[in-house]
Design a protein around this motif. Sequence first.
Motif, short mmCIF file in Angstrom:
data_model
loop_
_atom_site.label_atom_id
_atom_site.label_comp_id
_atom_site.label_asym_id
_atom_site.label_seq_id
_atom_site.Cartn_x
_atom_site.Cartn_y
_atom_site.Cartn_z
N GLY A 53 0.87 -1.40 0.23
CA GLY A 53 0.20 -0.19 0.08
C GLY A 53 0.78 1.13 -0.08
O GLY A 53 0.43 2.29 -0.09
N GLU A 54 2.11 1.23 -0.01
CA GLU A 54 2.89 2.28 -0.07
C GLU A 54 3.62 2.34 -1.25
O GLU A 54 3.25 2.13 -2.31
CB GLU A 54 4.06 2.25 1.52
N GLY A 55 4.94 2.86 -1.27
CA GLY A 55 5.48 3.00 -2.55
C GLY A 55 7.04 3.02 -2.44
O GLY A 55 7.60 2.86 -1.12
N ARG A 87 0.24 4.60 -11.72
CA ARG A 87 0.64 3.86 -10.44
C ARG A 87 2.10 3.46 -10.68
O ARG A 87 2.83 3.69 -9.61
CB ARG A 87 -0.12 2.50 -10.35
N ILE A 88 2.67 3.16 -11.84
CA ILE A 88 4.07 2.96 -12.07
C ILE A 88 4.31 3.69 -13.23
O ILE A 88 3.78 3.86 -14.32
CB ILE A 88 4.15 1.57 -12.45
N THR A 102 1.73 0.01 -3.68
CA THR A 102 2.55 -1.04 -3.81
C THR A 102 1.41 -2.47 -3.36
O THR A 102 0.62 -2.46 -2.63
CB THR A 102 3.69 -1.34 -3.00
N GLU A 103 1.71 -3.38 -4.25
CA GLU A 103 0.89 -4.62 -4.09
C GLU A 103 1.95 -6.05 -4.07
O GLU A 103 3.27 -5.62 -4.42
CB GLU A 103 0.06 -4.93 -5.22
N ALA A 131 8.09 -6.34 2.61
CA ALA A 131 8.51 -6.68 4.04
C ALA A 131 6.93 -7.07 4.66
O ALA A 131 5.88 -6.23 4.72
CB ALA A 131 8.89 -5.26 4.82
N GLU A 132 7.08 -8.22 5.70
CA GLU A 132 5.79 -8.75 6.13
C GLU A 132 5.90 -9.00 7.66
O GLU A 132 7.16 -8.94 8.14
CB GLU A 132 5.49 -10.02 5.49
#
Length: 319
Positions: A53-55, A87-88, A102-103, A131-132
């Motif tokens: 969800g960020e970038g 988005r990109i 981001t996905e 990162a999770e």
Amino acid sequence: MSRMNFFFWLFLLGSGMCQESAIPVESPVEFPVESPPFIVQQPSTEEVLFFSGEGFVLPCEATGEPTPSFTWFKDGEEFDLGPTNDRIFLQPGSGSLVVNDTEKEDAGHYQCFASNQFGTATSNSVFVREAEMESFPEVEKATVEYAKIGSPFNLTCSPPHGYPKPEVYWIIKNTYYRPATLKNITDPRITTDPENGTLFFSTITEEDKSKDSFYYCASYSAVSDKFTIGNPVYLGVYPFLIDPATVYDRSPDFLYVTKPHVVALKGGSASLWCIPSGTPLPKVSWIKKGSPLPPGIEYLNYGKTLKINNVDFSDEDRC
């Protein structure tokens, strides 16, 4: 007229001429020198992490004449950076790649190509990964465990998945007082192993018993700065069931030792663990096969952890 006067006269004449009739001189016209692209800014070879969800931005700058055009590839396939892709996209006037919102699918190997009619230059290939940090599964009731005084014991933990691998440790949470208080475990008899998060007691004492508190396995990610706590564990302690004199005389043994093969990057660091049991509490000593310990050694966790800094090919140690 002497040679010295002759040259002096020429100098004065030349100076006078310049003063009296200066001739304008046009600046030479500079033509650009045609050249192939050359990468001057690119992503690091180290892994790039992003949060869902960020970038993130991957830099790519190049010189060359004519000015190079930029193309990005992901996992060997060219990106579609059409005008409708908000988005990109590439940063205006640059080859740097911007990825927003981001996905999971944005993870992969990225590489930048700068091209003009005289050639193509390529950047480093960089691996981008999400990162999770997951949470512990919830349970309805506390786990109950019992241990014998004077014996070694351990509490197991099933830490949640995280990347990079989160730090796992145990805390004691007092539930009698409000608000509840958390306490770190600092007793030299008690150590958490770094691989599975098991809490090892070198020897059980009456002080280890849960009274107004519970043991909790916890996990922390420095990358996301996220902390998650597991479910409560009640630890009961049995009284002496044998001659008390034997409780305080138990030979050393190993509860946990680092696996025989440890992989580390040259110039990085490596940690080796050795968690013993025994009464009185054994002292851990470290040796290196055939030679003294290398420089840059740190002893942590009351000597139970050996941290080798600036690892070299010659490093090989054992507990």
